[in-house]
Design a protein around this motif. Structure first.
Motif, PDB file in Angstrom:
ATOM      1  N   ALA A  22      24.293 -37.596  86.168  1.00 12.79           N
ATOM      2  CA  ALA A  22      25.036 -38.863  86.171  1.00 12.79           C
ATOM      3  C   ALA A  22      25.397 -39.289  84.749  1.00 12.79           C
ATOM      4  O   ALA A  22      26.534 -39.720  84.491  1.00 12.79           O
ATOM      5  CB  ALA A  22      24.216 -39.946  86.860  1.00 12.79           C
ATOM      6  N   LEU A  23      24.465 -39.150  83.827  1.00 16.49           N
ATOM      7  CA  LEU A  23      24.735 -39.535  82.442  1.00 16.49           C
ATOM      8  C   LEU A  23      25.786 -38.625  81.804  1.00 16.49           C
ATOM      9  O   LEU A  23      26.678 -39.103  81.084  1.00 16.49           O
ATOM     10  CB  LEU A  23      23.436 -39.489  81.631  1.00 16.49           C
ATOM     11  CG  LEU A  23      23.481 -40.070  80.229  1.00 16.49           C
ATOM     12  CD1 LEU A  23      23.804 -41.556  80.280  1.00 16.49           C
ATOM     13  CD2 LEU A  23      22.159 -39.850  79.535  1.00 16.49           C
ATOM     14  N   THR A  24      25.707 -37.342  82.090  1.00 11.35           N
ATOM     15  CA  THR A  24      26.693 -36.406  81.545  1.00 11.35           C
ATOM     16  C   THR A  24      28.088 -36.703  82.086  1.00 11.35           C
ATOM     17  O   THR A  24      29.066 -36.714  81.335  1.00 11.35           O
ATOM     18  CB  THR A  24      26.294 -34.954  81.875  1.00 11.35           C
ATOM     19  OG1 THR A  24      24.998 -34.692  81.335  1.00 11.35           O
ATOM     20  CG2 THR A  24      27.285 -33.972  81.301  1.00 11.35           C
ATOM     21  N   VAL A  25      28.192 -36.945  83.370  1.00 10.96           N
ATOM     22  CA  VAL A  25      29.492 -37.258  83.971  1.00 10.96           C
ATOM     23  C   VAL A  25      30.005 -38.599  83.461  1.00 10.96           C
ATOM     24  O   VAL A  25      31.196 -38.766  83.205  1.00 10.96           O
ATOM     25  CB  VAL A  25      29.398 -37.232  85.511  1.00 10.96           C
ATOM     26  CG1 VAL A  25      30.650 -37.779  86.152  1.00 10.96           C
ATOM     27  CG2 VAL A  25      29.134 -35.810  85.991  1.00 10.96           C
ATOM     28  N   TRP A  26      29.117 -39.564  83.268  1.00  8.62           N
ATOM     29  CA  TRP A  26      29.523 -40.884  82.785  1.00  8.62           C
ATOM     30  C   TRP A  26      30.051 -40.799  81.353  1.00  8.62           C
ATOM     31  O   TRP A  26      31.061 -41.408  81.020  1.00  8.62           O
ATOM     32  CB  TRP A  26      28.344 -41.846  82.878  1.00  8.62           C
ATOM     33  CG  TRP A  26      28.660 -43.237  82.429  1.00  8.62           C
ATOM     34  CD1 TRP A  26      29.569 -44.092  82.976  1.00  8.62           C
ATOM     35  CD2 TRP A  26      28.077 -43.917  81.327  1.00  8.62           C
ATOM     36  NE1 TRP A  26      29.574 -45.269  82.290  1.00  8.62           N
ATOM     37  CE2 TRP A  26      28.661 -45.192  81.266  1.00  8.62           C
ATOM     38  CE3 TRP A  26      27.118 -43.583  80.402  1.00  8.62           C
ATOM     39  CZ2 TRP A  26      28.307 -46.119  80.305  1.00  8.62           C
ATOM     40  CZ3 TRP A  26      26.761 -44.518  79.448  1.00  8.62           C
ATOM     41  CH2 TRP A  26      27.359 -45.766  79.403  1.00  8.62           C
ATOM     42  N   ILE A  27      29.367 -40.038  80.510  1.00 11.29           N
ATOM     43  CA  ILE A  27      29.772 -39.943  79.105  1.00 11.29           C
ATOM     44  C   ILE A  27      30.977 -39.019  78.928  1.00 11.29           C
ATOM     45  O   ILE A  27      31.936 -39.356  78.236  1.00 11.29           O
ATOM     46  CB  ILE A  27      28.599 -39.457  78.235  1.00 11.29           C
ATOM     47  CG1 ILE A  27      27.533 -40.544  78.166  1.00 11.29           C
ATOM     48  CG2 ILE A  27      29.061 -39.082  76.834  1.00 11.29           C
ATOM     49  CD1 ILE A  27      26.251 -40.108  77.477  1.00 11.29           C
ATOM     50  N   ASP A  28      30.929 -37.848  79.547  1.00 13.64           N
ATOM     51  CA  ASP A  28      31.941 -36.829  79.306  1.00 13.64           C
ATOM     52  C   ASP A  28      33.057 -36.822  80.349  1.00 13.64           C
ATOM     53  O   ASP A  28      34.117 -36.264  80.107  1.00 13.64           O
ATOM     54  CB  ASP A  28      31.263 -35.451  79.262  1.00 13.64           C
ATOM     55  CG  ASP A  28      32.132 -34.396  78.622  1.00 13.64           C
ATOM     56  OD1 ASP A  28      32.820 -34.724  77.641  1.00 13.64           O
ATOM     57  OD2 ASP A  28      32.116 -33.256  79.118  1.00 13.64           O
ATOM     58  N   GLY A  29      32.811 -37.364  81.514  1.00 17.55           N
ATOM     59  CA  GLY A  29      33.827 -37.389  82.557  1.00 17.55           C
ATOM     60  C   GLY A  29      33.717 -36.247  83.548  1.00 17.55           C
ATOM     61  O   GLY A  29      34.261 -36.313  84.641  1.00 17.55           O
ATOM     62  N   SER A  30      33.033 -35.160  83.169  1.00 13.87           N
ATOM     63  CA  SER A  30      32.834 -34.033  84.066  1.00 13.87           C
ATOM     64  C   SER A  30      31.635 -33.232  83.572  1.00 13.87           C
ATOM     65  O   SER A  30      31.109 -33.489  82.488  1.00 13.87           O
ATOM     66  CB  SER A  30      34.076 -33.146  84.117  1.00 13.87           C
ATOM     67  OG  SER A  30      34.285 -32.546  82.853  1.00 13.87           O
TER      68      SER A  30
END
Length: 82
Positions: free
Chosen positions: A48-56
């Motif tokens: 979730a944190l990776t998708v939130w920060i990077d978008g994917s």
């Protein structure tokens, strides 16, 4: 051909996971199930944190992440036995 191999490996992995869970239930080693919530919550938070920060999130990141998950479970198993 690649998709068929991927499908075959996925089903084999699911079958082995079910066999391992069945072994835990049959041998009555219930405390091993206590290892799952922290690992699953950590994985969910990291994704979730990776998708939130990077978008994917890249597939390679997810595949290498399984090794880290295995290390976390291995540490938990060693802690249960010692």
């Amino acid at each position: 051909a690649v998709m068929a191999d991927l499908d075959r490996v996925s089903w084999l992995g699911i079958a082995l996971l079910i066999a391992q869970l069945g072994f835990i239930v049959v041998t009555r080693r219930w405390r091993y199930f206590l290892l799952l919530p922290p690992v699953l919550l950590s994985v969910a938070a990291a994704v979730a944190l990776t998708v939130w920060i990077d978008g994917s999130i890249h597939g390679l990141t997810l595949s290498l992440g399984t090794g880290i998950i295995a290390l976390g479970l291995d540490f938990g198993l060693h802690s249960c036995h010692n």
